[in-house]
Design an enzyme around this catalytic site. Sequence first.
Site, PDB file in Angstrom:
ATOM      1  N   TYR A   1     -13.170 -11.179  14.346  1.00 41.23           N
ATOM      2  CA  TYR A   1     -12.303 -11.256  13.905  1.00 41.23           C
ATOM      3  C   TYR A   1     -11.840 -12.904  13.135  1.00 41.23           C
ATOM      4  CZ  TYR A   1      -7.036 -12.953  12.403  1.00 41.23           C
ATOM      5  OH  TYR A   1      -6.426 -13.324  11.282  1.00 41.23           O
TER       6      TYR A   1
ATOM      7  N   GLY B   1      13.269  -9.839  34.981  1.00 39.49           N
ATOM      8  CA  GLY B   1      13.066 -10.964  36.130  1.00 39.49           C
ATOM      9  C   GLY B   1      11.949 -10.593  36.426  1.00 39.49           C
TER      10      GLY B   1
ATOM     11  N   ARG C   1      -6.571  -7.881   7.834  1.00 41.68           N
ATOM     12  CA  ARG C   1      -7.033  -6.665   9.173  1.00 41.68           C
ATOM     13  C   ARG C   1      -7.051  -7.802  10.132  1.00 41.68           C
ATOM     14  NH1 ARG C   1     -11.298  -4.472  13.039  1.00 41.68           N
ATOM     15  NH2 ARG C   1     -10.385  -2.793  13.536  1.00 41.68           N
ATOM     16  N   ALA C   2      -5.530  -7.141  11.069  1.00 39.28           N
ATOM     17  CA  ALA C   2      -5.494  -7.941  12.250  1.00 39.28           C
ATOM     18  C   ALA C   2      -5.623  -7.782  13.542  1.00 39.28           C
ATOM     19  CB  ALA C   2      -3.696  -8.063  11.935  1.00 39.28           C
TER      20      ALA C   2
ATOM     21  N   ARG D   1       1.082  -0.976  -0.037  1.00 41.95           N
ATOM     22  CA  ARG D   1       0.116   0.109   0.027  1.00 41.95           C
ATOM     23  C   ARG D   1       0.610   1.230  -0.096  1.00 41.95           C
ATOM     24  NH1 ARG D   1      -4.567   0.142   4.031  1.00 41.95           N
ATOM     25  NH2 ARG D   1      -4.505   2.167   3.030  1.00 41.95           N
TER      26      ARG D   1
END
Length: 312
Positions: A140, A189, A71-72, A33
């Site tokens: 989704y 950690g 589209r995730a 795009r």
Amino acid sequence: MNILLTGSTGFLGSRLARALCSEPDVYLTVAVRRHLESPAAQVLEVEGLDANTDWSTALTNQQRVIHAAARAHVMKDEEADPLAKYRRINVDGTRNLACQAAKAGVKRFIFISSVKVNGEQTSSGLPFTAEDTPAPEDAYGISKWEAEQCLKKIAEDSGMEVVIIRPPLVYGPQVKGNFASMIKLVEKGFPLPLGSIQNQRSLVALDNLVDLIITCIDHPAAANQVFLAGDGRDLSTTELLHSVAKAAGKSSRLIPVPCSFLMFAATLIGKQAVAQRLLGSLQVDISKARDLLGWEPPISVEEGLRRCLVKD
């Protein structure tokens, strides 16, 4: 072989593009795009991904299409109608591309779907299979299932072969989202209350998924099939965190807290979905890819995590 790849700037697509460019006799075109320089692939700019996109130039002389653009999944979707947004891109955009691909004479269309088509969780020891009745729960997953149905109809009507691959969570270099956050916590950690989780979850290393996609490009037995992707080894959340710590050369600091308490606490603060991903099981059965394609994940979970932690 001429191949058109969509989604080549994404997490999966960028790795796949590099792998395809190193394959002998592959001539890759990437549809993007925005302007992109690539010394190894032909780059074509396209306007969006929807029902009106003109793919005629990009599809000229192509023999394969690998459709990784989408589209995730969005964790905190602020769209007023998320399903409509997903459908515009993931369903209408996919249908449009596939229809034009079939008319252009493309032989095979490989679609990167999602295990969310199968559902959100499994009972331990009862993994999803490619033949299970789909049961998507969120917008989704619904959009990916609807796109799959469109592709199967186009394949029936046109004769173009369709291959559908449903990966679970993908991890690898430059991974983002919750997986990246988990890695940072382990590396720093921080003590985590996840020392006694006995769930089972399937993941897929980025390079394993890329290898499966490349296998499906020309394998005769892949035609018109659905495959689940995975590393072939499932881990509990506790095992995963220990493995990440080991790969990072750190000591894992995991506190054993009962799952029931963690779920109760998550419910109180409105984080049930996050807790489900950490505490629940989601397993996939990759035996179909093994049996039909002779495919085995080329790298182990340990190697996948090591690559995930390499700083480029």
